[in-house]
Every structure is written in structure tokens, then in C-alpha cells.
Write an enzyme that holds these catalytic residues in place. Structure first.
Site, PDB file in Angstrom:
ATOM      1  CB  SER A   1      -0.917   0.006   1.217  1.00 35.06           C
ATOM      2  OG  SER A   1      -1.912  -0.987   1.090  1.00 35.06           O
ATOM      3  CD  GLU A   2       0.206   4.379   1.125  1.00 31.39           C
ATOM      4  OE1 GLU A   2      -0.476   5.039   0.326  1.00 31.39           O
ATOM      5  OE2 GLU A   2      -0.275   3.492   1.851  1.00 31.39           O
ATOM      6  CB  THR A   3       7.519   2.367  -0.087  1.00 33.08           C
ATOM      7  OG1 THR A   3       7.243   1.037  -0.555  1.00 33.08           O
ATOM      8  CG2 THR A   3       8.966   2.431   0.367  1.00 33.08           C
TER       9      THR A   3
ATOM     10  CG  HIS B   1      -0.495   1.713   6.560  1.00 31.52           C
ATOM     11  ND1 HIS B   1      -0.829   2.380   5.401  1.00 31.52           N
ATOM     12  CD2 HIS B   1       0.382   0.746   6.193  1.00 31.52           C
ATOM     13  CE1 HIS B   1      -0.193   1.816   4.387  1.00 31.52           C
ATOM     14  NE2 HIS B   1       0.542   0.829   4.835  1.00 31.52           N
TER      15      HIS B   1
END
Length: 265
Positions: free
Chosen positions: A45-47, A74
Site C-alpha cells: 500500500s505504501e513505502t 499506517h
């Protein structure tokens, strides 16, 4: 060039729950295209990329596999978890992000990590976008909107749990994503939600800390209470402990490390 990278399950107290985020702490910023390529390769979802400034504030940027994201809860929780793990004497960390400003994250005695975010309360929408109505299999009772997403509000928790969505239609709402939400009939939680973001990162996000900066004031007003427990009802699920405090929203959760290693770029 080798870079140390950690992967953390955020808003979870055990592995394979919550939402995964990669965390890379840098001495200086990489080329923007390289950061985007790393995030696409990770396909999480994210880095999160962090650079510590001279005033001990961590400048943080978040990238989905598709683009840079203005605000991510998150991956901030995951980043704080790693920084606290590397320096056990720390009890708080100062962050800065362009769209969020300065904010602080705290290590609490009960094991929770608490993030102090600006309130992003949604406002009611009088005209419902066709793409939203046609993109959701169940018509919402009300629709609200803040700077991040449309809020589709339902009377029944079952509607939120069972709703299906059409990515190609919701994608047309860009730059806005879509959160569906209702009060919870489960005594453990005050409200439930799911988050769809085909325009910004993928299909359904496992757990979305940032949207709770809007969900918290919304449900605080509806339920007449400032301290709430939220369930994001994705396949992985995640639990968020939320508090409305004047113009700020405190969002807390746990995290578990899944991976520590190096990438070669």
C-alpha cells in the site's frame, strides 16, 4: 547502492494482519523517480521514505505503487515503530509532511503508538456523484466528503461488510477515494469502515490510518463520544484506537515487524 528496508504490519498485534508498509530511512533524498520505482517494486500500500533534518524532525514522504500520497497513517505508524525499535530511549518522534505539517508520534506505556494528526472532518454532499452511486453495489444513506475521500454512510454494518465496488467507476472520482462506513453492532467497536482507492493506490486498502482523521470527528459527533475504537473490515482487518481532541485527532495502534533486509538499487 544498498538501502536498509523494513516491512511492518501496522495496526496489527500479530503478523499477516493490518496493513503492510515498507520503511526506508535515508541520509538524503533519492531521486523521486527512484523512490516511485522502489514503491512499485515493493507493491505494498505504501513505502515510506524518511530523512532526519538538523532540528531532529523526520521529513516523511509516502509512495503507493502508483504515485506519491499526501498523507498516510499506517506507514507513519510503521515508520515510528522502526525508529522506536532502533532507539529504545525515544518516547516521542517529530515528523513533517508537506500536506500535514508538523506532527508528533508517541510511544505509550500500553504498547500502543499514538499519532497526533490534524482533524479532517467531512462535510455533507447534497448531490451524489453518479460514479459513486453506480460504483457501489448498495446505495448509501448519506454522502460526505473531505479533502481525501467521499464518505458513504450506511445504517447497517452488514452493508459495509458485504458491499461490492466497481474500480473503473470509482477511479473517475479522482483525486478522491471512497470510504464506506457505519456504526458497529459489535460491542468491541464503535464504527466500521472499508476503503477503496483505485485512483491512487489499488483496489481496497487493508487499513487506512489517514481516513480516520475524518472518520473520528464524524462518528464522535454521531455517537456523542470522543474516544472510539474502529475496525477496518478488510480481509486483513485492522483495529484503530481514536480520540477527538479539539482540532486534532489521536490515532493509535500496534505494529509487528515482518522483514528487515537490504535492497540493491
Amino acid at each position: 547502492m544498498k538501502l536498509k528496508m523494513s516491512i511492518v504490519d501496522a495496526f496489527a498485534d500479530k503478523l499477516f494482519k493490518g496493513n503492510q508498509a515498507a520503511v526506508i530511512v535515508l541520509e538524503r533524498w533519492l531521486d523521486e523517480k527512484l523512490m516511485q520505482d522502489i514503491a512499485a517494486e515493493n507493491n505494498l500500500s505504501e513505502t515510506a521514505f524518511l530523512v532526519k533534518e538538523k532540528n531532529d524532525i523526520f521529513n516523511i514522504r509516502w509512495f503507493s505503487p502508483l504515485c506519491e500520497i499526501d498523507f498516510c497513517g499506517h506507514a507513519t505508524l510503521a515508520s515510528a515503530f522502526i525508529l522506536f525499535k532502533e532507539n529504545e530511549a525515544l518516547t516521542s518522534i517529530k515528523f513533517y509532511a508537506k500536506a500535514v505539517g508538523n506532527f508528533e508520534v508517541y510511544k505509550k506505556d500500553d504498547g500502543l503508538i499514538q499519532m497526533n494528526f490534524p482533524k479532517r472532518e467531512p462535510v455533507k454532499v447534497q448531490e451524489f456523484p453518479n460514479e459513486l452511486l453506480e460504483g457501489l453495489s448498495i446505495k448509501p444513506k448519506e454522502i460526505y466528503k473531505n479533502v481525501q475521500a467521499y464518505f458513504a454512510v450506511y445504517e447497517k454494518e452488514e452493508d459495509v461488510l458485504n458491499i461490492e465496488y466497481k474500480s473503473e467507476l470509482l477511479k473517475k472520482l479522482a483525486p478522491y477515494d471512497v470510504v464506506v462506513t457505519s456504526a458497529s453492532k459489535n460491542r468491541e467497536y464503535d464504527f466500521v469502515s472499508r476503503y477503496f482507492w483505485p485512483a491512487s493506490g489499488g483496489k481496497e486498502d487493508p487499513v487506512t490510518g489517514s481516513i480516520h482523521a475524518g472518520l473520528t470527528p464524524f462518528w464522535a459527533n454521531k455517537l456523542n463520544k470522543n474516544i472510539l475504537v474502529a475496525l477496518q473490515a478488510s480481509k486483513r482487518t485492522g483495529v484503530l484506537f481514536c480520540e477527538l481532541k479539539e482540532d486534532r485527532v489521536l490515532i493509535s495502534g500496534k505494529a509487528v515487524q515482518y522483514l528487515e533486509g537490504n535492497i540493491s538499487v
